[in-house]
Design an enzyme around this catalytic site. Structure first.
Site, PDB file in Angstrom:
ATOM      1  N   CYS A 172       0.834  -1.205   0.000  1.00 38.73           N
ATOM      2  CA  CYS A 172       0.000   0.000   0.000  1.00 38.73           C
ATOM      3  C   CYS A 172       0.873   1.261   0.000  1.00 38.73           C
ATOM      4  O   CYS A 172       0.561   2.246   0.681  1.00 38.73           O
ATOM      5  CB  CYS A 172      -0.970  -0.008   1.175  1.00 38.73           C
ATOM      6  SG  CYS A 172      -0.253  -0.387   2.777  1.00 38.73           S
ATOM      7  N   GLY A 173       1.974   1.196  -0.737  1.00 40.49           N
ATOM      8  CA  GLY A 173       2.823   2.372  -0.885  1.00 40.49           C
ATOM      9  C   GLY A 173       3.425   2.826   0.431  1.00 40.49           C
ATOM     10  O   GLY A 173       3.878   2.028   1.254  1.00 40.49           O
TER      11      GLY A 173
END
Length: 286
Positions: free
Chosen positions: A90-91
């Protein structure tokens, strides 16, 4: 040699294509979960605003209220409720909120933590922080019961005097592409009391007393705020994951395009070499 090179490129194209299918599927799943999280976020706001407004009304229309959860203390020990995710991909979602907390810390020794999500638990346990409680496998689909358990743990630490301040660190959902790491003070709830009382008239009597009503409302406010923060973080997590998977899918497609170009060049070189060998052989037979 050219044939082996072409086979290697074809294997790489197939491998990257499989990865692209996975990232594209994860992007679609995250988009669906994001829609659900945004709907839940819209539903929780009215409840939180109603509780908050009720507390402000009591403080604004009553005089001389004294409540332990409103009184500011000398801060010796702090508690942080930290909302992270249970899964990765998720970055910078987890990194950003962890950095936000660590930049706000004054001392590791005077800090107690309640972590939500496996990423936060792993990070702070590895660094020997005083983690009083960990809640996992709830980051994507939190419930009010989860928020109640977390709120009760934080309230108990505050009432026993183990901590003098309770904060919640979460990721505020601004938009699908904008998520802001935020730290909000929960206790003492002095920020609620900063309502302008000038011009207010006492129109309501609270039985048996405003303090007793606040005893009921303030814990509700704490739990609903935690629940709202968890819902916002859930929406932010899905938004961050959707963006990360979208970027990964685009990068995979670019890699496939580059590999296809390399494959065509290698194929052309192999054909040219074969033609040259045929022409050379024909010349040698003359």
């Amino acid at each position: 040699m050219a044939k082996e090179s072409m086979q290697d490129i074809k294997r790489r194209i197939k491998s990257v294509g499989s990865t692209k299918q996975i990232t594209n599927a994860m992007e679609l799943v995250s988009s669906s979960k994001l829609k659900k999280a945004r709907k839940r976020l819209a539903k929780t706001e009215p409840y939180f605003l109603t509780v908050s407004r009720s507390i402000k009304d009591i403080l604004a229309t009553s005089r001389g209220i004294s409540h332990p959860m409103l009184e500011k203390r000398e801060v010796k020990n702090r508690c942080y409720i930290i909302v992270t995710s249970d899964r990765g991909l998720c970055g910078g979602y987890n990194v950003n909120i962890i950095k936000k907390v660590e930049s706000d810390l004054e001392s590791k020794e005077n800090t107690k933590m309640i972590t939500i999500g496996q990423k936060g638990r792993s990070h702070f346990n590895r660094r020997n922080y005083d983690v009083k409680g960990s809640f996992v496998n709830i980051s994507e689909d939190p419930t009010f019961m989860d928020a109640t358990q977390i709120g009760n743990m934080a309230l108990k630490l505050y009432e026993k005097g183990e901590v003098d301040e309770v904060n919640i660190a979460y990721t505020q959902f601004k938009s699908t592409i904008n998520h802001e790491p935020t730290i909000l003070k929960l206790l003492p709830a002095e920020s609620i009391a900063k309502e302008d009382t000038e011009g207010k008239r006492i129109l309501t009597e609270y039985e048996p007393s405003p303090e007793v009503v606040l005893d009921y409302l303030i814990p509700k406010y704490i739990r609903s705020t935690i629940y709202g923060a968890m819902i916002e973080s859930s929406a932010s997590e899905q938004g961050a994951r959707r963006m990360a998977m979208e970027s990964a899918t685009e990068n995979a497609q670019e890699m496939i395009d580059d590999l296809n170009l390399k494959y065509n060049r290698a194929r052309q070189a192999a054909i040219t070499q074969e033609i040259a060998e045929i022409v050379g052989g024909a010349e040698a037979l003359k």
